[in-house]
Motif scaffolding. Structure first.
Motif, PDB file in Angstrom:
ATOM      1  N   ALA A 129       0.803  -1.215   0.000  1.00  0.00           N
ATOM      2  CA  ALA A 129       0.000   0.000   0.000  1.00  0.00           C
ATOM      3  C   ALA A 129       0.839   1.270   0.000  1.00  0.00           C
ATOM      4  O   ALA A 129       0.404   2.310  -0.517  1.00  0.00           O
ATOM      5  CB  ALA A 129      -0.922   0.004   1.213  1.00  0.00           C
ATOM      6  N   LEU A 130       2.019   1.227   0.580  1.00  0.00           N
ATOM      7  CA  LEU A 130       2.788   2.442   0.804  1.00  0.00           C
ATOM      8  C   LEU A 130       3.053   3.267  -0.449  1.00  0.00           C
ATOM      9  O   LEU A 130       2.941   4.499  -0.420  1.00  0.00           O
ATOM     10  CB  LEU A 130       4.103   2.103   1.513  1.00  0.00           C
ATOM     11  CG  LEU A 130       3.956   1.701   2.984  1.00  0.00           C
ATOM     12  CD1 LEU A 130       5.300   1.286   3.557  1.00  0.00           C
ATOM     13  CD2 LEU A 130       3.350   2.841   3.797  1.00  0.00           C
ATOM     14  N   PRO A 131       3.410   2.647  -1.608  1.00  0.00           N
ATOM     15  CA  PRO A 131       3.675   3.478  -2.792  1.00  0.00           C
ATOM     16  C   PRO A 131       2.462   4.288  -3.258  1.00  0.00           C
ATOM     17  O   PRO A 131       2.623   5.323  -3.905  1.00  0.00           O
ATOM     18  CB  PRO A 131       4.099   2.450  -3.856  1.00  0.00           C
ATOM     19  CG  PRO A 131       4.612   1.290  -3.072  1.00  0.00           C
ATOM     20  CD  PRO A 131       3.747   1.232  -1.842  1.00  0.00           C
ATOM     21  N   ALA A 132       1.254   3.815  -2.938  1.00  0.00           N
ATOM     22  CA  ALA A 132       0.040   4.526  -3.363  1.00  0.00           C
ATOM     23  C   ALA A 132      -0.800   4.921  -2.150  1.00  0.00           C
ATOM     24  O   ALA A 132      -2.020   5.010  -2.250  1.00  0.00           O
ATOM     25  CB  ALA A 132      -0.770   3.649  -4.310  1.00  0.00           C
ATOM     26  N   TRP A 133      -0.145   5.187  -1.024  1.00  0.00           N
ATOM     27  CA  TRP A 133      -0.859   5.417   0.227  1.00  0.00           C
ATOM     28  C   TRP A 133      -1.836   6.587   0.135  1.00  0.00           C
ATOM     29  O   TRP A 133      -2.926   6.530   0.707  1.00  0.00           O
ATOM     30  CB  TRP A 133       0.146   5.665   1.348  1.00  0.00           C
ATOM     31  CG  TRP A 133      -0.506   5.761   2.695  1.00  0.00           C
ATOM     32  CD1 TRP A 133      -0.706   6.876   3.445  1.00  0.00           C
ATOM     33  CD2 TRP A 133      -1.062   4.680   3.437  1.00  0.00           C
ATOM     34  NE1 TRP A 133      -1.353   6.553   4.616  1.00  0.00           N
ATOM     35  CE2 TRP A 133      -1.584   5.214   4.646  1.00  0.00           C
ATOM     36  CE3 TRP A 133      -1.173   3.300   3.212  1.00  0.00           C
ATOM     37  CZ2 TRP A 133      -2.209   4.421   5.602  1.00  0.00           C
ATOM     38  CZ3 TRP A 133      -1.792   2.517   4.158  1.00  0.00           C
ATOM     39  CH2 TRP A 133      -2.303   3.068   5.347  1.00  0.00           C
ATOM     40  N   ASN A 134      -1.481   7.618  -0.587  1.00  0.00           N
ATOM     41  CA  ASN A 134      -2.320   8.815  -0.649  1.00  0.00           C
ATOM     42  C   ASN A 134      -3.348   8.799  -1.782  1.00  0.00           C
ATOM     43  O   ASN A 134      -4.090   9.769  -1.944  1.00  0.00           O
ATOM     44  CB  ASN A 134      -1.448  10.061  -0.780  1.00  0.00           C
ATOM     45  CG  ASN A 134      -0.657  10.326   0.490  1.00  0.00           C
ATOM     46  OD1 ASN A 134      -1.158  10.163   1.592  1.00  0.00           O
ATOM     47  ND2 ASN A 134       0.594  10.722   0.325  1.00  0.00           N
ATOM     48  N   SER A 135      -3.383   7.712  -2.544  1.00  0.00           N
ATOM     49  CA  SER A 135      -4.339   7.674  -3.652  1.00  0.00           C
ATOM     50  C   SER A 135      -5.142   6.380  -3.688  1.00  0.00           C
ATOM     51  O   SER A 135      -6.368   6.401  -3.653  1.00  0.00           O
ATOM     52  CB  SER A 135      -3.610   7.872  -4.990  1.00  0.00           C
ATOM     53  OG  SER A 135      -2.621   6.872  -5.168  1.00  0.00           O
ATOM     54  N   ASN A 136      -4.467   5.213  -3.731  1.00  0.00           N
ATOM     55  CA  ASN A 136      -5.154   3.944  -3.921  1.00  0.00           C
ATOM     56  C   ASN A 136      -4.429   2.829  -3.164  1.00  0.00           C
ATOM     57  O   ASN A 136      -3.892   1.897  -3.763  1.00  0.00           O
ATOM     58  CB  ASN A 136      -5.195   3.607  -5.420  1.00  0.00           C
ATOM     59  CG  ASN A 136      -6.602   3.440  -5.934  1.00  0.00           C
ATOM     60  OD1 ASN A 136      -7.451   2.894  -5.241  1.00  0.00           O
ATOM     61  ND2 ASN A 136      -6.859   3.896  -7.141  1.00  0.00           N
ATOM     62  N   PRO A 137      -4.408   2.874  -1.843  1.00  0.00           N
ATOM     63  CA  PRO A 137      -3.553   1.967  -1.083  1.00  0.00           C
ATOM     64  C   PRO A 137      -3.918   0.491  -1.182  1.00  0.00           C
ATOM     65  O   PRO A 137      -3.066  -0.369  -0.952  1.00  0.00           O
ATOM     66  CB  PRO A 137      -3.707   2.467   0.356  1.00  0.00           C
ATOM     67  CG  PRO A 137      -5.006   3.198   0.373  1.00  0.00           C
ATOM     68  CD  PRO A 137      -5.122   3.822  -0.978  1.00  0.00           C
ATOM     69  N   TYR A 138      -5.163   0.166  -1.506  1.00  0.00           N
ATOM     70  CA  TYR A 138      -5.580  -1.241  -1.580  1.00  0.00           C
ATOM     71  C   TYR A 138      -5.390  -1.843  -2.974  1.00  0.00           C
ATOM     72  O   TYR A 138      -5.548  -3.050  -3.148  1.00  0.00           O
ATOM     73  CB  TYR A 138      -7.060  -1.365  -1.214  1.00  0.00           C
ATOM     74  CG  TYR A 138      -7.390  -1.133   0.234  1.00  0.00           C
ATOM     75  CD1 TYR A 138      -7.495  -2.195   1.128  1.00  0.00           C
ATOM     76  CD2 TYR A 138      -7.619   0.147   0.715  1.00  0.00           C
ATOM     77  CE1 TYR A 138      -7.816  -1.988   2.463  1.00  0.00           C
ATOM     78  CE2 TYR A 138      -7.940   0.371   2.047  1.00  0.00           C
ATOM     79  CZ  TYR A 138      -8.035  -0.705   2.915  1.00  0.00           C
ATOM     80  OH  TYR A 138      -8.349  -0.485   4.241  1.00  0.00           O
ATOM     81  N   ALA A 139      -5.092  -1.024  -3.977  1.00  0.00           N
ATOM     82  CA  ALA A 139      -5.165  -1.475  -5.364  1.00  0.00           C
ATOM     83  C   ALA A 139      -4.210  -2.615  -5.688  1.00  0.00           C
ATOM     84  O   ALA A 139      -4.529  -3.487  -6.504  1.00  0.00           O
ATOM     85  CB  ALA A 139      -4.911  -0.294  -6.307  1.00  0.00           C
TER      86      ALA A 139
END
Length: 345
Positions: A129-139
């Motif tokens: 999740a960390l790389p997309a934490w501010n947008s889509n953390p579950y993707a």
């Protein structure tokens, strides 16, 4: 200005303060229903105006749909609320690796009341999740990763003993229901809940022509994706559909869902340190002499509140295309609209 009008205005202000470009507040009082929409679905003059069918990400409000799906399948005799979740998952999936000594199985009812002992998130999700934490953390956490997550899962307390909110638990519940029915979660929900209720604009699909673009700190975000745990947060809907959904809880219908609509409103436990009760996912509070049911939700780009009181009857859905704020002002504003609607009913 009446108390209800003041509360509605406050909800719109709270949405604007969170940098939302679109806000919908839908209110049902007795036989009168109204869906108020403000703004556009995104930034720029070419973005469509917000309408009663503009679809917002509901986040954890999705869990109330999963609860109704569970109750509907139980009413049809397809399963029991006390059935162990292990009995519904694929045979080659492992059980959680670590359980308290002498603990019984995790049952479907435990998952729907956050008493399973499962952690809030599945093991391994945070790393992806960390790389997309501010947008889509579950993707990046796909369904294929759930078996490995179960192997690494520690059931921290004996199931049924302690309340601990868990996205993982309700997400696993949805996966179990889908497995029992032999359908993907989104298709199953559409067949058993959305279609019977006439919720034609409600979906789990992340893309669509009526979608409000989510925003975080004023920045537009891609559609929310939660592939492994759709039952916990993938549903999106507009104000008109949410009023139909809430009205069904006030006057349980159609007949095929009436028993389930009543069952989700039955209290199951008292929340720790509170006078509030927990039903199947729904919170119930006694306020001004009325029973009030409510739930809130948020993705990185949208915030939602839904609530209803049969003692009116009244119902409210408040939606904004900006992520939740730390002060929770928009959710609280939605709750205040519900209270004001109750006083005016």
């Amino acid at each position: 200005m009446s108390g209800l009008e003041a509360a509605l205005a406050a909800a719109v202000r709270a949405a604007r303060e969170s940098a939302a470009t679109a806000v919908t507040v839908a209110v049902l009082t007795g036989d009168r229903a109204e869906v108020r929409c403000s703004g556009r679905t995104g930034r720029g003059r070419d973005a469509p105006a917000c309408t009663p069918d503009t679809v917002f990400e509901l986040g954890s409000v999705s869990k109330t749909f999963t609860a109704l799906l569970l109750a509907a399948m139980a009413a049809r005799g397809e399963l029991s609320l006390t059935e162990p979740v292990d009995d519904l998952l694929p045979a080659d999936w492992p059980a959680p690796a670590v359980r308290p000594a002498g603990a019984g199985p995790v049952r479907l009812l435990h998952l729907a009341t956050h008493t399973s002992g499962l952690p809030r998130l599945p093991p391994g999700l945070l790393a992806s999740a960390l790389p997309a934490w501010n947008s889509n953390p579950y993707a990046a956490f796909g369904e294929e990763r759930l078996p490995a997550a179960l192997v690494a899962t520690t059931v921290r307390t004996a199931p049924g003993r302690h309340y601990r909110y868990s996205n993982y638990g309700v997400g696993l519940l949805g996966r179990a229901l889908a497995e029992r029915a032999g359908l993907p979660y989104g298709d199953l929900l559409a067949d058993r809940v959305l279609s019977p209720l006439g919720l034609t604009a409600t979906t789990c699909a992340p893309d669509g022509p009526r979608r409000a673009t989510g925003h975080r700190h004023g920045r537009p975000l891609p559609p929310w994706r939660i592939p492994a745990l759709p039952a916990a947060g993938a549903v999106r809907a507009g104000g008109a559909d949410l009023l139909r959904y809430l009205r069904a809880h006030l006057d349980p219908a159609p007949a095929e869902l009436a028993a389930a609509l009543r069952d989700v409103q039955r209290p199951r436990l008292r929340l720790p340190g509170s006078e509030d009760l927990l039903c199947l996912v729904w919170n119930r509070r006694r306020s001004a002499g009325r029973n009030v049911y409510f739930h809130s939700g948020g993705t990185r780009g949208c915030t939602a509140f839904v609530g209803f009181s049969p003692d009116g009857p009244v119902a409210v859905a408040a939606l904004a295309n900006a992520g939740p704020t730390l002060n929770g002002r928009f959710v609280q504003a939605g709750y205040e609209v519900l209270r004001a609607a109750g006083r005016s009913a």
